[in-house]
Design a protein around this motif. Structure first.
Motif, PDB file in Angstrom:
ATOM      1  N   VAL A   5     -24.484 -47.963 -49.265  1.00 15.19           N
ATOM      2  CA  VAL A   5     -25.381 -49.111 -49.103  1.00 15.19           C
ATOM      3  C   VAL A   5     -26.588 -48.771 -48.224  1.00 15.19           C
ATOM      4  O   VAL A   5     -27.735 -49.034 -48.607  1.00 15.19           O
ATOM      5  N   PRO A   6     -26.402 -48.164 -47.037  1.00 16.00           N
ATOM      6  CA  PRO A   6     -27.579 -47.772 -46.243  1.00 16.00           C
ATOM      7  C   PRO A   6     -28.473 -46.763 -46.961  1.00 16.00           C
ATOM      8  O   PRO A   6     -29.701 -46.804 -46.836  1.00 16.00           O
ATOM      9  N   LEU A   7     -27.849 -45.859 -47.745  1.00 19.48           N
ATOM     10  CA  LEU A   7     -28.637 -44.873 -48.489  1.00 19.48           C
ATOM     11  C   LEU A   7     -29.499 -45.559 -49.541  1.00 19.48           C
ATOM     12  O   LEU A   7     -30.691 -45.243 -49.693  1.00 19.48           O
ATOM     13  N   LEU A   8     -28.913 -46.500 -50.281  1.00 25.99           N
ATOM     14  CA  LEU A   8     -29.670 -47.247 -51.281  1.00 25.99           C
ATOM     15  C   LEU A   8     -30.791 -48.055 -50.627  1.00 25.99           C
ATOM     16  O   LEU A   8     -31.902 -48.158 -51.168  1.00 25.99           O
ATOM     17  N   ALA A   9     -30.513 -48.604 -49.455  1.00 24.97           N
ATOM     18  CA  ALA A   9     -31.534 -49.366 -48.737  1.00 24.97           C
ATOM     19  C   ALA A   9     -32.707 -48.464 -48.355  1.00 24.97           C
ATOM     20  O   ALA A   9     -33.876 -48.851 -48.496  1.00 24.97           O
ATOM     21  N   GLN A  10     -32.419 -47.249 -47.885  1.00 24.88           N
ATOM     22  CA  GLN A  10     -33.478 -46.319 -47.523  1.00 24.88           C
ATOM     23  C   GLN A  10     -34.270 -45.863 -48.743  1.00 24.88           C
ATOM     24  O   GLN A  10     -35.505 -45.749 -48.690  1.00 24.88           O
ATOM     25  N   LEU A  11     -33.580 -45.603 -49.855  1.00 21.00           N
ATOM     26  CA  LEU A  11     -34.270 -45.189 -51.079  1.00 21.00           C
ATOM     27  C   LEU A  11     -35.175 -46.304 -51.596  1.00 21.00           C
ATOM     28  O   LEU A  11     -36.306 -46.057 -52.036  1.00 21.00           O
ATOM     29  N   THR A  12     -34.681 -47.539 -51.531  1.00 19.87           N
ATOM     30  CA  THR A  12     -35.494 -48.685 -51.954  1.00 19.87           C
ATOM     31  C   THR A  12     -36.731 -48.819 -51.079  1.00 19.87           C
ATOM     32  O   THR A  12     -37.843 -49.026 -51.568  1.00 19.87           O
ATOM     33  N   ASN A  13     -36.535 -48.691 -49.783  1.00 17.11           N
ATOM     34  CA  ASN A  13     -37.656 -48.767 -48.861  1.00 17.11           C
ATOM     35  C   ASN A  13     -38.652 -47.638 -49.120  1.00 17.11           C
ATOM     36  O   ASN A  13     -39.873 -47.834 -49.069  1.00 17.11           O
ATOM     37  N   GLY A  14     -38.122 -46.438 -49.431  1.00 15.99           N
ATOM     38  CA  GLY A  14     -38.994 -45.300 -49.724  1.00 15.99           C
ATOM     39  C   GLY A  14     -39.845 -45.532 -50.965  1.00 15.99           C
ATOM     40  O   GLY A  14     -41.029 -45.186 -50.985  1.00 15.99           O
ATOM     41  N   LEU A  15     -39.248 -46.125 -51.995  1.00 16.84           N
ATOM     42  CA  LEU A  15     -40.007 -46.430 -53.209  1.00 16.84           C
ATOM     43  C   LEU A  15     -41.083 -47.482 -52.944  1.00 16.84           C
ATOM     44  O   LEU A  15     -42.213 -47.374 -53.443  1.00 16.84           O
ATOM     45  N   ILE A  16     -40.736 -48.497 -52.144  1.00 16.23           N
ATOM     46  CA  ILE A  16     -41.706 -49.553 -51.827  1.00 16.23           C
ATOM     47  C   ILE A  16     -42.900 -48.962 -51.079  1.00 16.23           C
ATOM     48  O   ILE A  16     -44.063 -49.200 -51.450  1.00 16.23           O
ATOM     49  N   ILE A  17     -42.629 -48.188 -50.039  1.00 10.24           N
ATOM     50  CA  ILE A  17     -43.710 -47.562 -49.274  1.00 10.24           C
ATOM     51  C   ILE A  17     -44.468 -46.568 -50.149  1.00 10.24           C
ATOM     52  O   ILE A  17     -45.693 -46.443 -50.076  1.00 10.24           O
ATOM     53  N   GLY A  18     -43.740 -45.860 -51.040  1.00  7.10           N
ATOM     54  CA  GLY A  18     -44.379 -44.886 -51.926  1.00  7.10           C
ATOM     55  C   GLY A  18     -45.399 -45.514 -52.853  1.00  7.10           C
ATOM     56  O   GLY A  18     -46.476 -44.950 -53.076  1.00  7.10           O
ATOM     57  N   PHE A  19     -45.097 -46.697 -53.376  1.00  6.57           N
ATOM     58  CA  PHE A  19     -46.048 -47.371 -54.260  1.00  6.57           C
ATOM     59  C   PHE A  19     -47.323 -47.759 -53.507  1.00  6.57           C
ATOM     60  O   PHE A  19     -48.426 -47.684 -54.063  1.00  6.57           O
ATOM     61  N   ILE A  20     -47.169 -48.150 -52.257  1.00 12.64           N
ATOM     62  CA  ILE A  20     -48.357 -48.529 -51.494  1.00 12.64           C
ATOM     63  C   ILE A  20     -49.128 -47.289 -51.041  1.00 12.64           C
ATOM     64  O   ILE A  20     -50.360 -47.284 -51.018  1.00 12.64           O
ATOM     65  N   TYR A  21     -48.407 -46.202 -50.725  1.00 14.31           N
ATOM     66  CA  TYR A  21     -49.081 -44.918 -50.506  1.00 14.31           C
ATOM     67  C   TYR A  21     -49.892 -44.532 -51.748  1.00 14.31           C
ATOM     68  O   TYR A  21     -51.008 -44.006 -51.656  1.00 14.31           O
ATOM     69  N   ALA A  22     -49.302 -44.776 -52.923  1.00 11.09           N
ATOM     70  CA  ALA A  22     -49.962 -44.407 -54.174  1.00 11.09           C
ATOM     71  C   ALA A  22     -51.278 -45.143 -54.345  1.00 11.09           C
ATOM     72  O   ALA A  22     -52.263 -44.584 -54.854  1.00 11.09           O
ATOM     73  N   LEU A  23     -51.311 -46.393 -53.930  1.00 14.52           N
ATOM     74  CA  LEU A  23     -52.540 -47.175 -54.028  1.00 14.52           C
ATOM     75  C   LEU A  23     -53.650 -46.537 -53.200  1.00 14.52           C
ATOM     76  O   LEU A  23     -54.787 -46.395 -53.655  1.00 14.52           O
ATOM     77  N   MET A  24     -53.304 -46.131 -51.988  1.00 13.44           N
ATOM     78  CA  MET A  24     -54.297 -45.510 -51.120  1.00 13.44           C
ATOM     79  C   MET A  24     -54.705 -44.123 -51.627  1.00 13.44           C
ATOM     80  O   MET A  24     -55.886 -43.771 -51.656  1.00 13.44           O
ATOM     81  N   ALA A  25     -53.719 -43.327 -52.054  1.00 15.35           N
ATOM     82  CA  ALA A  25     -54.017 -41.980 -52.553  1.00 15.35           C
ATOM     83  C   ALA A  25     -54.835 -42.038 -53.846  1.00 15.35           C
ATOM     84  O   ALA A  25     -55.698 -41.180 -54.076  1.00 15.35           O
ATOM     85  N   LEU A  26     -54.590 -43.054 -54.675  1.00 12.39           N
ATOM     86  CA  LEU A  26     -55.360 -43.209 -55.909  1.00 12.39           C
ATOM     87  C   LEU A  26     -56.826 -43.469 -55.592  1.00 12.39           C
ATOM     88  O   LEU A  26     -57.728 -42.945 -56.265  1.00 12.39           O
ATOM     89  N   GLY A  27     -57.085 -44.267 -54.548  1.00 10.41           N
ATOM     90  CA  GLY A  27     -58.467 -44.509 -54.138  1.00 10.41           C
ATOM     91  C   GLY A  27     -59.151 -43.247 -53.670  1.00 10.41           C
ATOM     92  O   GLY A  27     -60.313 -42.973 -54.014  1.00 10.41           O
ATOM     93  N   LEU A  28     -58.457 -42.433 -52.899  1.00 11.35           N
ATOM     94  CA  LEU A  28     -59.020 -41.168 -52.421  1.00 11.35           C
ATOM     95  C   LEU A  28     -59.273 -40.213 -53.583  1.00 11.35           C
ATOM     96  O   LEU A  28     -60.293 -39.516 -53.624  1.00 11.35           O
TER      97      LEU A  28
END
Length: 296
Positions: A5-28
């Motif tokens: 359960v904690p592992l899945l929570a961390q992976l979910t959080n990583g995907l959420i942050i990754g999508f927002i990182y992607a937005l910024m990296a796409l702009g650059l």
């Protein structure tokens, strides 16, 4: 199960942050792909988006989504104006060392915007209204509703940008401009205006990322430094100028950071990105997608 359960929570959080990182990296990636300029003020556009969201939601009492839309629109306009004011000499052959000029002028812009925010808002951390309260129950784990809304909006912004690039006349003109500025001008494309639009779009995506993450990481003048560094790591990781590389690289980085926090230590969270970059470049020196064009 206690481990899963904690592992899945961390992976979910990583995907959420990754999508927002992607937005910024796409702009650059968009700015680099069209203008061939590395924007060292990208993190400060992220910071501006966060502050505009804060002003709209806290000071003006608007709905957080309206604040995010306002952040995107205002940062887009600021980005266009900055490009016209500061980068025009590069294309008019008014400077001899164009790469060095672009590096110094965007670095100077970064310092100016950072210190301007410090003067106007002070050094104190602020927080805009969250997109939503409560949590979403996914069965084995629960996720903050605000983060779910944030990732949905990030995907919408990215999809809209990709639609513009791949399906519209503006996108066709931007792709042509990225391939050959002189030939595009001969064919009737207004390179100056489109360059400003490209810079504005890239800045707006950074502003959107800042507005989406502001309720999570708070708002302060130097908040854009670490996300900007990670954006540079992502576009190198995914191959300079590759849109596909920027998106996949962001998701990979988000997951690696979360796994590093889970298995190793949260103290070195920001260092895992550089470790990942070193490993990838040792295996694939040109990045994950081997130097693909920006519109791929």
């Amino acid at each position: 199960m206690d481990f899963l359960v904690p592992l899945l929570a961390q992976l979910t959080n990583g995907l959420i942050i990754g999508f927002i990182y992607a937005l910024m990296a796409l702009g650059l990636t968009l700015i680099f792909g069209v203008l061939k300029v590395i924007n060292f003020a990208h993190g400060e556009f992220y910071m501006l988006g966060a502050y505009i969201s804060y002003i709209a939601s806290r000071m003006l009492g608007l709905h957080p989504i309206i604040g995010i839309i306002a952040a995107v629109a205002v940062v887009f306009i600021i980005g266009m104006l900055m490009e016209k004011a500061l980068l025009t000499p590069i294309y008019e052959d008014k400077v001899e060392r164009k790469d060095e000029y672009a590096l110094l002028i965007t670095f100077g812009l970064s310092i100016f915007l950072m210190n301007g925010a410090l003067v106007v808002f002070g050094p104190y951390q602020k927080s805009p209204e969250p997109l939503a309260s409560g949590v979403l129950d996914l069965g084995v784990l629960s996720v903050s509703s605000g983060r779910i809304y944030a990732v949905v909006l990030a995907i919408i912004f990215m999809a809209a940008t990709l639609f513009i690039i791949n399906k519209t006349w503006l996108g066709t003109a931007l792709r042509a401009l990225s391939q050959d500025r002189d030939a595009s001008t001969i064919m009737g494309i207004n390179a100056k205006t489109l360059g400003s639009i490209a810079f504005g779009l890239g800045a707006a995506m950074a502003g959107a990322a800042g507005a989406l993450l502001a309720p999570v990481f708070l708002v302060f003048p130097i908040m854009g430094v670490v996300p900007a560094i990670k954006s540079f790591v992502i576009i190198i990781l995914g191959s300079m100028g590759s849109i596909k590389g920027a998106i996949y690289g962001s998701l990979l980085l988000g997951i690696v950071e979360s796994l590093g926090v889970f298995f190793l230590s949260p103290s070195y969270r920001d260092g895992y990105s550089f470790l990942l970059l070193i490993i990838i470049l040792l295996v694939k020196p040109k990045g994950l997608f081997g130097g693909s064009q920006w519109n791929n």
